[in-house]
Design a protein around this motif. Structure first.
Motif, mmCIF file in Angstrom:
data_model
loop_
_atom_site.group_PDB
_atom_site.id
_atom_site.type_symbol
_atom_site.label_atom_id
_atom_site.label_comp_id
_atom_site.label_asym_id
_atom_site.label_seq_id
_atom_site.Cartn_x
_atom_site.Cartn_y
_atom_site.Cartn_z
ATOM 1 N N THR A 1 -4.284 11.529 3.102
ATOM 2 C CA THR A 1 -3.436 10.911 2.073
ATOM 3 C C THR A 1 -4.189 9.763 1.393
ATOM 4 O O THR A 1 -4.847 8.968 2.051
ATOM 5 C CB THR A 1 -2.149 10.354 2.709
ATOM 6 O OG1 THR A 1 -1.480 11.430 3.365
ATOM 7 C CG2 THR A 1 -1.239 9.747 1.650
ATOM 8 N N ILE A 2 -4.074 9.718 0.059
ATOM 9 C CA ILE A 2 -4.683 8.609 -0.685
ATOM 10 C C ILE A 2 -3.689 7.456 -0.715
ATOM 11 O O ILE A 2 -2.521 7.634 -1.092
ATOM 12 C CB ILE A 2 -5.032 9.031 -2.121
ATOM 13 C CG1 ILE A 2 -6.055 10.170 -2.098
ATOM 14 C CG2 ILE A 2 -5.560 7.844 -2.928
ATOM 15 C CD1 ILE A 2 -6.313 10.799 -3.451
ATOM 16 N N LEU A 3 -4.150 6.275 -0.292
ATOM 17 C CA LEU A 3 -3.303 5.088 -0.271
ATOM 18 C C LEU A 3 -3.863 4.073 -1.272
ATOM 19 O O LEU A 3 -5.045 3.744 -1.246
ATOM 20 C CB LEU A 3 -3.299 4.471 1.129
ATOM 21 C CG LEU A 3 -2.779 5.408 2.232
ATOM 22 C CD1 LEU A 3 -3.149 4.857 3.606
ATOM 23 C CD2 LEU A 3 -1.267 5.579 2.091
ATOM 24 N N PRO B 1 1.349 5.568 -0.566
ATOM 25 C CA PRO B 1 0.716 6.880 -0.670
ATOM 26 C C PRO B 1 0.919 7.418 -2.090
ATOM 27 O O PRO B 1 2.022 7.361 -2.624
ATOM 28 C CB PRO B 1 1.467 7.729 0.352
ATOM 29 C CG PRO B 1 2.787 7.060 0.503
ATOM 30 C CD PRO B 1 2.596 5.600 0.210
ATOM 31 N N ALA C 1 -2.712 13.457 -2.259
ATOM 32 C CA ALA C 1 -3.639 13.942 -1.237
ATOM 33 C C ALA C 1 -5.051 14.032 -1.801
ATOM 34 O O ALA C 1 -5.239 14.299 -2.987
ATOM 35 C CB ALA C 1 -3.201 15.321 -0.746
ATOM 36 N N ASN D 1 -5.174 11.496 7.625
ATOM 37 C CA ASN D 1 -4.542 12.777 7.314
ATOM 38 C C ASN D 1 -4.832 13.260 5.893
ATOM 39 O O ASN D 1 -4.251 14.228 5.431
ATOM 40 C CB ASN D 1 -3.032 12.688 7.544
ATOM 41 C CG ASN D 1 -2.385 11.704 6.561
ATOM 42 O OD1 ASN D 1 -3.064 11.107 5.720
ATOM 43 N ND2 ASN D 1 -1.082 11.544 6.680
ATOM 44 N N VAL E 1 -8.543 6.461 1.841
ATOM 45 C CA VAL E 1 -8.007 7.748 2.280
ATOM 46 C C VAL E 1 -7.624 7.625 3.752
ATOM 47 O O VAL E 1 -8.439 7.211 4.585
ATOM 48 C CB VAL E 1 -9.054 8.867 2.115
ATOM 49 C CG1 VAL E 1 -8.445 10.217 2.465
ATOM 50 C CG2 VAL E 1 -9.589 8.880 0.689
ATOM 51 N N ALA E 2 -6.381 7.948 4.073
ATOM 52 C CA ALA E 2 -5.937 7.918 5.468
ATOM 53 C C ALA E 2 -6.525 9.113 6.222
ATOM 54 O O ALA E 2 -7.022 10.058 5.607
ATOM 55 C CB ALA E 2 -4.410 7.944 5.522
ATOM 56 N N GLU F 1 0.859 -1.187 0.000
ATOM 57 C CA GLU F 1 0.000 0.000 0.000
ATOM 58 C C GLU F 1 0.892 1.233 0.000
ATOM 59 O O GLU F 1 1.761 1.386 0.854
ATOM 60 C CB GLU F 1 -0.905 -0.004 1.228
ATOM 61 C CG GLU F 1 -1.944 1.091 1.170
ATOM 62 C CD GLU F 1 -2.949 0.956 2.304
ATOM 63 O OE1 GLU F 1 -2.560 1.128 3.469
ATOM 64 O OE2 GLU F 1 -4.129 0.665 2.009
#
Lengths: 819, 120
Positions: free
Chosen positions: B100-102, B8, B11, B98, B95-96, B6
């Motif tokens: 961030t797109i993972l 990053p 965003a 924070n 989406v995490a 996974e």
């Protein structure tokens, strides 16, 4: 005389006399039905070759086919199918009791089943001096075999003047071929008209004019009585005593079935060898007859199509594939293969019954003649000369007896409207219907047969009609044809978008009543299934129409072109077309365009049909810089919007100009630029009726006429569909033209379906209705239309200003992230 | 068996609602990532299997994606195409906290999605 035994096999012996098109095709059909397992097959052919396409001999003579290219079955084919071919061997006699056939090379062949396919020969009328002791006088030819053809070709090299005896199909083809070879050619015909078997008087006269137009001399009512010359031909003499000098004669006076062999064997022979519906010779269980030597129900055919049909029946029967197969005769259709003349005929040439309908059209100046004959609602004959565009449609109707259009003129011409040139039924399965998405007729039909019974469903599933849309009418016809009456009513057809069960007026009313100002709000309020990606641009267009400046713009509802204000190309790059209103530019603009093209290494600079300059192949990330450096506004060459106004030079410079088309074009384009419309709008303004700017085939066109007045045309098209615009009205000055144009456009915006071009809209609504609303203000809506248009115009901003302030993150980046 | 990681890729703020962006991942390779209006993100191969259209420029609605070139439609969840046509490869994406797109991608070199030839 030893019989040739077929050693080592228990298969029945099938002997075929004749290796022409009928014999070989019949054997092919038999092999296809597994007949080669049941029979050991032997063929006798008196020509020392494999089987060739006799029909193409005319092309060989004319030089358009090479003799080597006309072979249907090369000698290998016989080997591969274990067929024993004796080529160059002629059958001399049949003993149908002993079941043997003797040949001129001294052999005797036994058979269990015999097929006679001896074909026919050139008919040589009794003319004195035509033969000498060795056969035909040197320089005299029949036109039947490849040997005839090659003999003619080599003789023609040293000949200068040929007479063709016979003005039928074959005679004309021979004449044309010899003309191609550089000879003077005269056709001498006994009848009072050319091709008298196939043509009526009217068509024959026009054909004669066309033939003479090629440079061939035609002499009618002329009977040849003598061939002049002792060592070689020197001329012919006619019944009236006149002599025509020539050094070559081709006899094309018809053909005669080769029946001597059968007659001597005791078979029933009249004009041809008489056959039953099963293609058996009369009262003979083991003897079949096929092709031009066969006489069926009184008819002897000299064309290829009946022969194919007979071959199928014979093969079905002899192999047992279909013991009930029966031949019921053929309908006769023929085409003349003379380059420069198009002629197709079928069935009868003239009415024969008192209540036969005849429809005909004749235009001798262009050598065009068309006749159709209808009996009891069925096509029984047709002649198409000079324009054979309808031949596939008519052939279909003739062969299958299909229902004919009520307006009989449609049998002769394709009338206006998005016509489907070939009926869908006769379209080949693999024919590509939707050229954008590569969908064939077969794909569409399979989808319908798979259970999808609505047009919209089929379009969605197959993608047919989902590209440029120009094939939609044909897709509809194919769906109707494939559904064969079981098509389901498709209420969705009237919806503005499929996802929301409302027509356009209903949807506009709902949007106003509920105050829905964004696409997502419309989906949330009115669509049961939520958002549907593909219809978002349609809703955005409608909302912009309803709300003008109050519209809440959501960028995801826009097609990519409207997100980045360029037209996406096949490689994902974009095209940039700055506005050059009315097609009038200046040195500064041209210099900036050149500089930009150089700096950004633009792969293609293209002058468009709309009088603008297209910079193609711009990367998404370069768009803002390109716009800034051009320092010109967007030309909107990408949206469902008002695009461009094409103009002619007008009155400033043109000697003929009646009105200032350039100035009016610029003014109109500046006013309506970028206006959101159901489908793109392209305009033209012409300074006089010479129509140099093609105003009459634009969505809206102005044409200057004497007295400072302007004609206004609407609904013209010259793209996937071609249509001359309807004359909406004539106005007294340019102001009035601009005002009427605005009203028309607003009415179109409010009432047209999504993607419905004006040419469809105008036909659907009708010119009178448009005139009543737009010109006469019948409904008192004029001022409202004008006000709505003003609001939309006021809401316009140049989208290229987004170069300086992007609206969404990474709006102009092909890819985001560290390189 | 292929192992996955996974990663990053950017965003959430990089992508407007119901639009897509082409994102560069590991080694300069590309994937298309979409942000759904109803929440969540989806990731697919970058080019349309039909004629190589840039899928990130497509229209999105209710988890369906429409290619900008010729209108091929794909399910962003499964990658399946309408009408049984060839589909697209999808990757698990989230989406995490924070923002961030993972995206979960196969190990090793980034996915080999050659852009189809222009003629093809």
């Amino acid at each position: 005389m030893p019989a040739i035994a077929d050693a080592g096999t228990t298969r029945e012996k099938l002997l075929v006399i004749g290796n022409g098109m009928a014999g070989a095709r019949t054997v092919e059909e038999i092999v296809e039905r597994g007949g080669d397992e049941r029979f050991s097959i032997t063929m006798l052919g008196d020509e020392p070759y494999g089987n060739y396409n006799r029909i193409s001999l005319s092309n060989v003579l004319a030089g358009s086919d090479d003799p080597r290219d006309i072979y249907l079955n090369p000698l290998d084919w016989y080997d591969e199918n274990e067929i024993t071919l004796h080529a160059g061997v002629r059958a001399r006699s049949i003993d149908r009791f002993a079941k043997t056939v003797s040949t001129d090379d001294g052999d005797e062949h036994t058979y269990d089943k015999l097929i006679i396919a001896t074909g026919s020969s050139s008919f040589f009328p009794p003319i004195d001096g035509m033969f000498d002791d060795d056969g035909l006088l040197p320089g005299v030819f029949g036109f039947r075999t490849i040997d005839d053809c090659e003999g003619m070709l080599s003789w023609a090299e040293n000949a200068s003047r040929a007479v063709v005896i016979g003005g039928g199909l074959l005679g004309l083809e021979a004449a044309r071929g010899l003309l191609e070879r550089g000879l003077d050619v005269e056709v001498v015909h006994r009848s009072s008209r050319l091709m008298n078997v196939q043509l009526g008087d009217g068509a024959a006269q026009i054909l004669q004019a066309a033939v003479e137009g090629l440079g061939i001399t035609v002499r009618l009512d002329a009977s040849t009585t003598r061939v002049v010359g002792s060592e070689r031909v020197e001329g012919i003499e006619l019944a009236d005593g006149e002599t025509i000098a020539c050094d070559m004669v081709v006899v094309a006076a018809g053909i005669r079935p080769n029946t001597e062999l059968a007659a001597r064997a005791g078979l029933t022979v009249e004009r041809g060898i008489v056959v039953e519906d099963t293609m058996h010779a009369v009262d003979e269980d083991d003897v079949y007859v096929v092709g031009e030597c066969a006489q069926h129900r009184g008819e002897v055919y000299g064309l290829v199509a009946p022969l194919w049909e007979q071959a199928v029946v014979l093969a079905d029967h002899i192999t047992g594939a279909d013991p009930h197969a029966a031949y019921h005769g053929s309908k006769v259709a023929t085409k003349l293969k003379v380059s420069g003349i198009e002629l197709a005929t079928m069935g009868q040439s003239e009415p024969e019954h008192p209540d036969d309908e005849t429809v005909h059209f004749s235009e001798p100046r262009r050598f065009v003649h068309k006749t159709v004959i209808v009996r009891g609602g069925k096509l029984v004959g047709a002649t198409l000369l000079g324009d054979v565009g309808k031949v596939s449609f008519l052939t279909q109707a003739f062969d299958r007896g299909t229902v004919l259009p009520e307006e009989r003129v449609e049998l002769l011409f394709d009338l206006g409207g998005p016509s489907v040139e070939i009926g869908v039924a006769e379209l080949a399965e693999e024919a590509q219907v939707c050229n954008c998405n590569g969908v064939s007729k077969g794909d569409i039909a399979a989808c319908v047969r798979g259970g999808t019974k609505t047009v919209s469903g089929v379009m969605k599933a197959t993608k047919a009609g989902m590209g440029c849309g120009s094939c939609k009418s044909q897709v509809l016809e194919i769906v109707e044809w494939a559904a064969d009456g079981s098509l389901e009513d498709d209420p969705a057809a009237d919806y503005y978008v499929p996802a929301i069960p409302l027509t356009k007026p209903e949807l506009m009313a709902a949007v106003r009543a509920q105050g829905l100002k964004s696409v997502s709000a419309v989906f949330a309020a009115l669509a049961e299934e939520g958002e549907v990606a593909a219809v978002k641009p349609a809703l955005a267009s409608l909302l912009r129409l309803v709300w003008a400046g109050e519209y809440e713009d959501e960028r995801d509802a826009r097609f990519i072109n409207d997100r980045v204000h360029g037209n996406i190309q096949k490689d994902g790059t974009f095209s940039v077309v700055p506005r050059i209103a009315g097609g009038v530019t200046n040195v500064g603009e041209l210099r900036r365009i050149a500089d930009v093209a150089e700096k950004f290494e633009v792969p293609m600079i293209k002058i468009t049909g709309g009088q603008r300059i297209d910079l193609l192949g711009i990367r998404k990330e370069d768009l803002p810089a390109v716009w800034s450096e051009l320092d010109m506004p967007s030309g909107h060459a990408y949206g469902r919007s008002f695009r461009t106004v094409k103009t002619c030079v007008g009155s400033d410079f043109c000697r003929f100009g009646l009105g200032d088309s350039t100035q009016l074009g610029i003014r109109t384009e500046e006013r309506f630029k970028g206006l959101e419309t159901p489908a793109k709008i392209k305009m033209g303004v012409a300074g006089c009726p010479r129509n140099c700017s093609e105003a009459m085939v634009k969505d809206v066109g102005f044409v200057a006429v004497e007295g400072g007045r302007w004609e206004i045309y609407v609904g013209g098209a010259a793209g996937a569909h071609v249509r001359k615009g309807d004359l909406l009205c004539i106005v007294d000055d340019a102001d009035a033209a601009v005002k009427i144009c605005g009203r028309f456009l607003q009415h179109y915006r409010e009432n047209a379906k999504w993607l419905e071009r004006t040419y469809t809209f105008c036909e659907r609504v009708g010119l009178e209705e448009l005139q009543a609303v737009v010109v006469d203000d019948r409904d008192g809506t004029g001022e409202r239309l004008d006000a709505a248009m003003e609001a939309s115009i006021a809401a316009y901003t140049d989208p290229w200003l987004e170069a300086a302030r992007p609206v969404t993150p990474h709006q102009f980046e092909s890819a985001v992230g560290p390189a | 068996m292929t192992t996955t990681t996974e990663l990053p890729v950017g965003a959430l703020a990089d992508i407007p609602p119901n639009e897509g962006r082409m994102l560069r991942v590991r080694g300069g390779h590309l994937i298309a990532v979409f942000r759904l209006r109803e929440g969540g993100v989806r990731a697919t191969q970058p080019w349309c299997p039909h004629r190589g259209g840039p899928l990130a420029d497509g229209l999105v609605g209710s988890g369906q994606l429409v290619c900008p070139l010729h209108g091929r439609a794909f399910d962003l969840g499964t990658g399946e195409a309408d009408g049984g046509l060839p589909g697209v490869v999808t990757y698990p994406a989230r989406v995490a906290d924070n923002g961030t797109i993972l995206v979960t991608l196969p190990e090793g070199d980034a996915p080999p999605f050659a852009k189809p030839a222009e003629s093809g």
